[in-house]
Motif scaffolding. Structure first.
Motif, PDB file in Angstrom:
ATOM      1  N   LYS A  30       0.851  -1.192   0.000  1.00  0.00           N
ATOM      2  CA  LYS A  30       0.000   0.000   0.000  1.00  0.00           C
ATOM      3  C   LYS A  30       0.887   1.242   0.000  1.00  0.00           C
ATOM      4  O   LYS A  30       2.105   1.171   0.212  1.00  0.00           O
ATOM      5  N   LYS A  31       0.276   2.411  -0.219  1.00  0.00           N
ATOM      6  CA  LYS A  31       0.997   3.674  -0.191  1.00  0.00           C
ATOM      7  C   LYS A  31       0.895   4.299   1.203  1.00  0.00           C
ATOM      8  O   LYS A  31      -0.161   4.248   1.842  1.00  0.00           O
ATOM      9  N   ASN A  32       1.998   4.860   1.672  1.00  0.00           N
ATOM     10  CA  ASN A  32       1.929   5.613   2.930  1.00  0.00           C
ATOM     11  C   ASN A  32       1.559   7.072   2.630  1.00  0.00           C
ATOM     12  O   ASN A  32       1.261   7.433   1.486  1.00  0.00           O
ATOM     13  N   ARG A  33       1.589   7.913   3.638  1.00  0.00           N
ATOM     14  CA  ARG A  33       1.167   9.307   3.461  1.00  0.00           C
ATOM     15  C   ARG A  33       2.070  10.077   2.506  1.00  0.00           C
ATOM     16  O   ARG A  33       1.656  11.082   1.920  1.00  0.00           O
ATOM     17  N   LYS A  34       3.302   9.612   2.380  1.00  0.00           N
ATOM     18  CA  LYS A  34       4.231  10.267   1.459  1.00  0.00           C
ATOM     19  C   LYS A  34       4.122   9.724   0.044  1.00  0.00           C
ATOM     20  O   LYS A  34       4.857  10.153  -0.845  1.00  0.00           O
ATOM     21  N   GLY A  35       3.215   8.763  -0.149  1.00  0.00           N
ATOM     22  CA  GLY A  35       3.062   8.159  -1.465  1.00  0.00           C
ATOM     23  C   GLY A  35       4.070   7.072  -1.758  1.00  0.00           C
ATOM     24  O   GLY A  35       4.203   6.643  -2.908  1.00  0.00           O
ATOM     25  N   GLU A  36       4.765   6.611  -0.726  1.00  0.00           N
ATOM     26  CA  GLU A  36       5.770   5.572  -0.898  1.00  0.00           C
ATOM     27  C   GLU A  36       5.162   4.198  -0.612  1.00  0.00           C
ATOM     28  O   GLU A  36       4.259   4.062   0.218  1.00  0.00           O
ATOM     29  N   ASN A  37       5.670   3.198  -1.288  1.00  0.00           N
ATOM     30  CA  ASN A  37       5.183   1.838  -1.067  1.00  0.00           C
ATOM     31  C   ASN A  37       5.645   1.300   0.277  1.00  0.00           C
ATOM     32  O   ASN A  37       6.789   1.536   0.697  1.00  0.00           O
ATOM     33  N   GLN A  38       4.760   0.578   0.933  1.00  0.00           N
ATOM     34  CA  GLN A  38       5.100  -0.114   2.172  1.00  0.00           C
ATOM     35  C   GLN A  38       4.212  -1.343   2.289  1.00  0.00           C
ATOM     36  O   GLN A  38       3.161  -1.423   1.642  1.00  0.00           O
ATOM     37  N   PRO A  39       4.620  -2.329   3.093  1.00  0.00           N
ATOM     38  CA  PRO A  39       3.770  -3.519   3.276  1.00  0.00           C
ATOM     39  C   PRO A  39       2.411  -3.130   3.856  1.00  0.00           C
ATOM     40  O   PRO A  39       2.330  -2.295   4.764  1.00  0.00           O
ATOM     41  N   ALA A  40       1.358  -3.731   3.325  1.00  0.00           N
ATOM     42  CA  ALA A  40       0.008  -3.451   3.820  1.00  0.00           C
ATOM     43  C   ALA A  40      -0.303  -4.221   5.089  1.00  0.00           C
ATOM     44  O   ALA A  40      -1.168  -3.822   5.868  1.00  0.00           O
ATOM     45  N   ASP A  41       0.415  -5.322   5.325  1.00  0.00           N
ATOM     46  CA  ASP A  41       0.109  -6.195   6.457  1.00  0.00           C
ATOM     47  C   ASP A  41       1.424  -6.755   7.000  1.00  0.00           C
ATOM     48  O   ASP A  41       2.014  -7.653   6.394  1.00  0.00           O
ATOM     49  N   MET A  42       1.893  -6.243   8.127  1.00  0.00           N
ATOM     50  CA  MET A  42       3.171  -6.683   8.674  1.00  0.00           C
ATOM     51  C   MET A  42       3.117  -8.127   9.148  1.00  0.00           C
ATOM     52  O   MET A  42       4.131  -8.831   9.152  1.00  0.00           O
ATOM     53  N   LYS A  43       1.941  -8.594   9.549  1.00  0.00           N
ATOM     54  CA  LYS A  43       1.819 -10.004   9.919  1.00  0.00           C
ATOM     55  C   LYS A  43       2.058 -10.895   8.706  1.00  0.00           C
ATOM     56  O   LYS A  43       2.650 -11.966   8.816  1.00  0.00           O
ATOM     57  N   GLN A  44       1.592 -10.438   7.539  1.00  0.00           N
ATOM     58  CA  GLN A  44       1.870 -11.194   6.328  1.00  0.00           C
ATOM     59  C   GLN A  44       3.364 -11.197   6.030  1.00  0.00           C
ATOM     60  O   GLN A  44       3.926 -12.223   5.635  1.00  0.00           O
TER      61      GLN A  44
END
Length: 304
Positions: free
Chosen positions: A121-135
């Motif tokens: 998913k995108k964070n507030r800065k528009g950068e990609n990050q994992p959507a689910d850390m458990k995954q």
């Protein structure tokens, strides 16, 4: 053909047995200890992914600032496959492995491990990050990485280093992990170094300890990032022999390496990266005996 969905309410999937080619179910009733074996195939839908792909990436892009390192990589490793990744410095080899293991987050593209797509998913800065850390934690438990510099904890014994992730990250029982850790240390030939500290081991022994550490989480795929590049020449052979043994066992391995002999003789496939693109991909015999590009011909001539 079995209708697997009708078992979901009564049974839970306990595991699978490749020797019997079947799914292993257990009744949901906790007091019933009986197991049921049902055949499975790639036609099973909606219950589990039986794909033979251990890991795959599609149209993977990764940049650091203005430097575009990966430019649309497509790669699939099937279970039991050994893939050597070749390329000159800066071609994107290590970045590819780090994106597979989510140590780096791709700018775009898809990563799948055992058929499960990593959610981004995108964070507030528009950068990609994992959507689910458990995954992410779950997927990393299926992948192990062996680094160039060993990355052993200096204040821990070799045994404790090998046990660290299964006990403290995966929350597995210490007694079971200890038994497994000793098994894998014996397997890589340093069972007599259980209580030694990394500083007392040679570089080759430390890298074998790092391989035992990777094996101890019982991963589906092992990623090797130039595992012999930091070793003295006389120590390279002992590490490559351990890797050959793992390949003979049918382990799924992706190996970034400059060891041309290993790539040619052990790997089932070899790929060559150039400026963030795969420009050679085939069986190791095909790639080495009949390279398609002049760039790879020049590369192997310089390396051999």
């Amino acid at each position: 053909m079995y209708n697997y969905s009708r078992y979901n309410n009564t049974f839970r999937l306990f595991g699978f047995d490749f020797n019997r080619n079947c799914l292993l179910y257990q009744r949901r009733d906790p007091w019933v200890k009986q197991y049921y074996f049902l055949p499975f195939s790639i036609d099973v839908k909606g219950f589990m992914n039986t794909s033979q792909h251990a890991i795959s990436v599609e149209q993977l892009h990764k940049s650091f600032g203005d430097n575009q390192v990966l430019k649309g990589i497509n790669l699939t490793a099937d279970r039991g496959e050994v893939i050597s990744v070749l390329g000159s410095s800066g071609s994107g080899k290590s970045t590819l492995l780090r994106c597979m293991n989510l140590l780096e987050i791709p700018n775009s593209g898809i990563v799948r491990v055992a058929g499960e797509e990593v959610l981004i998913k995108k964070n507030r800065k528009g950068e990609n990050q994992p959507a689910d850390m458990k995954q992410v934690e779950r997927i990393r438990s299926k992948l192990a990485m062996v680094f160039q510099q060993f990355n052993l904890w200096a204040h821990m014994t070799i045994l404790d280093n090998v046990m660290e992730a299964p006990v403290h990250v995966l929350r597995q029982r210490r007694a079971e992990v200890r038994e497994r850790a000793i098994h894998y240390l014996n397997k890589v030939g340093i069972g007599d170094k259980l209580n030694a500290y990394p500083i007392h081991l040679s570089g080759g022994q430390q890298q074998r300890a790092a391989i035992a550490r990777a094996l101890c989480i019982e991963p589906e795929v092992i990623l090797f990032d130039e595992p012999t590049s930091a070793l003295d020449p006389e120590l390279v052979g002992e590490v490559l022999q351990v890797m050959r043994d793992l390949a003979d066992e049918g382990r799924t391995m992706i190996v970034v390496t400059h060891e041309m002999g290993f790539a040619r003789e052990v790997s089932s496939r070899t790929i060559f990266l150039e400026q963030g693109l795969i420009i050679e991909d085939g069986t190791s015999q095909q790639v080495f005996d009949a390279p398609k590009t002049e760039r790879f011909k020049t590369f192997i001539a310089a390396m051999m």
